[in-house]
Design a protein around this motif. Structure first.
Motif, PDB file in Angstrom:
ATOM      1  N   THR A   1       4.036  50.761  55.338  1.00 38.85           N
ATOM      2  CA  THR A   1       3.844  51.486  54.076  1.00 38.85           C
ATOM      3  C   THR A   1       4.420  50.722  52.881  1.00 38.85           C
ATOM      4  O   THR A   1       4.352  51.204  51.746  1.00 38.85           O
ATOM      5  N   ASP A   2       5.005  49.544  53.171  1.00 42.24           N
ATOM      6  CA  ASP A   2       5.590  48.702  52.125  1.00 42.24           C
ATOM      7  C   ASP A   2       6.620  49.495  51.292  1.00 42.24           C
ATOM      8  O   ASP A   2       6.560  49.527  50.059  1.00 42.24           O
ATOM      9  N   GLU A   3       7.538  50.169  52.004  1.00 46.84           N
ATOM     10  CA  GLU A   3       8.583  50.923  51.294  1.00 46.84           C
ATOM     11  C   GLU A   3       9.928  50.702  51.971  1.00 46.84           C
ATOM     12  O   GLU A   3      10.004  50.338  53.156  1.00 46.84           O
ATOM     13  N   THR A   4      10.983  50.916  51.220  1.00 48.93           N
ATOM     14  CA  THR A   4      12.333  50.812  51.764  1.00 48.93           C
ATOM     15  C   THR A   4      12.930  52.205  51.873  1.00 48.93           C
ATOM     16  O   THR A   4      12.929  52.961  50.887  1.00 48.93           O
ATOM     17  N   ILE A   5      13.382  52.545  53.058  1.00 52.83           N
ATOM     18  CA  ILE A   5      14.049  53.829  53.287  1.00 52.83           C
ATOM     19  C   ILE A   5      15.543  53.601  53.078  1.00 52.83           C
ATOM     20  O   ILE A   5      16.165  52.790  53.783  1.00 52.83           O
ATOM     21  N   ARG A   6      16.098  54.287  52.087  1.00 55.80           N
ATOM     22  CA  ARG A   6      17.498  54.045  51.718  1.00 55.80           C
ATOM     23  C   ARG A   6      18.276  55.360  51.777  1.00 55.80           C
ATOM     24  O   ARG A   6      17.778  56.401  51.346  1.00 55.80           O
ATOM     25  N   ALA A   7      19.499  55.282  52.310  1.00 61.83           N
ATOM     26  CA  ALA A   7      20.349  56.475  52.371  1.00 61.83           C
ATOM     27  C   ALA A   7      20.959  56.742  51.002  1.00 61.83           C
ATOM     28  O   ALA A   7      21.611  55.868  50.429  1.00 61.83           O
TER      29      ALA A   7
END
Length: 286
Positions: A143-149
């Motif tokens: 999905t070309d995304e960064t999952i960040r907390a």
């Protein structure tokens, strides 16, 4: 965030409280080692209760890979759906299964993340998690995304010492070894589980329990959870404290010992000790 002081269901020693609160303050994963049955896994559950935080559990198996904790892409289902003309195929997110780290990073409230028995996986597993646990983010290629907390989860990692963990991984953790409880701490633990239990029965049961643990040659020492199972059976069968105190040669194996001795070698060991003790007692002048 409030300090962890143990709970009504979990007796925490002073050094364990210090370790938990230090890991939370440093925002480092808390690596807990100790014998099986010393309450490593339960600690995460009770910590979540004490902090009033959601608990996310990731039970590691021998086949677990680090990417399972991030996400899994189900390409096979997507191919099948495309052949069937299903409209879902146009959004790849329909085929991404979120892993436990993804859940923890995107939880609405700061969660406690338990990575249980990390030493069961292969040696690369801890190293493969280093970057994600350090940066608290990962990239989703599909999905070309960064999952960040947004908020760092409280991470509790347990290990039974089945294999050595890499130095690079250990450097990033706050470490605590849960020592096996001494008799006084064990008495407090028993009281939590069996409020008002007969003190004489507990006293004799603990003596027997620690004598078994100290027996040379024992393959598997009974744990706290096994002691609690044994006490429950002693109460159900209304076994008298005097029965546990008897140390005649034929009584070396305690009643309901199947709760404490979990393999045939250890049962045979006690049978041999009883046999040798009977022989000693049968000798003239013995």
């Amino acid at each position: 965030m409030s300090r962890f002081e143990g709970t009504s269901n979990y007796i925490a020693t002073e050094d364990l409280k210090v370790a938990v609160n230090a890991a939370v303050a440093l925002e480092r994963p808390l690596l807990i080692k100790g014998e099986p049955g010393t309450g490593k896994t339960v600690l995460a559950y009770e910590l979540a209760r004490a902090l009033n935080a959601p608990l996310i559990t990731w039970h590691v198996k021998s086949t677990t890979k680090a990417h399972n904790g991030l996400y899994e892409y189900d390409a096979v289902s997507r191919l099948r759906d495309s052949q069937l003309g299903d409209a879902r195929v146009h959004d790849v997110r329909n085929y991404l299964k979120k892993g436990k780290l993804w859940e923890a990073f995107t939880a609405p409230a700061r969660p406690v993340l338990l990575i249980d028995e990390i030493d069961k996986a292969d040696i690369e597993f801890p190293n493969d998690l280093l970057q994600e646990l350090d940066r608290m983010e990962f990239y989703v290629q599909e999905t070309d995304e960064t999952i960040r907390a947004e908020v760092r989860p409280v991470v509790v990692i347990t290990s039974n010492n089945e294999k050595e963990l890499p130095d690079a991984f250990l450097r990033r953790c706050f470490f605590h070894y849960i020592r096996f409880p001494d008799a006084q701490t064990m008495q407090d633990i028993v009281e939590v589980h069996f409020p008002g239990i007969k003190p004489r029965l507990v006293s004799e049961a603990l003596k027997t329990f620690y004598e078994i643990r100290d027996t040379p040659g024992l393959k598997k020492k009974p744990s706290t959870s096994e002691l609690l199972d044994w006490l429950k059976l002693l109460l159900v069968d209304d076994v008298a404290p005097e029965t546990l105190r008897e140390k005649t040669p034929g009584k070396l194996i305690p009643p309901l010992h199947g709760a404490l001795l979990k393999n045939e070698q250890d049962v045979h060991l006690f049978e041999r000790l009883a046999f040798m003790s009977r022989r000693e007692g049968a000798r003239p002048g013995g």
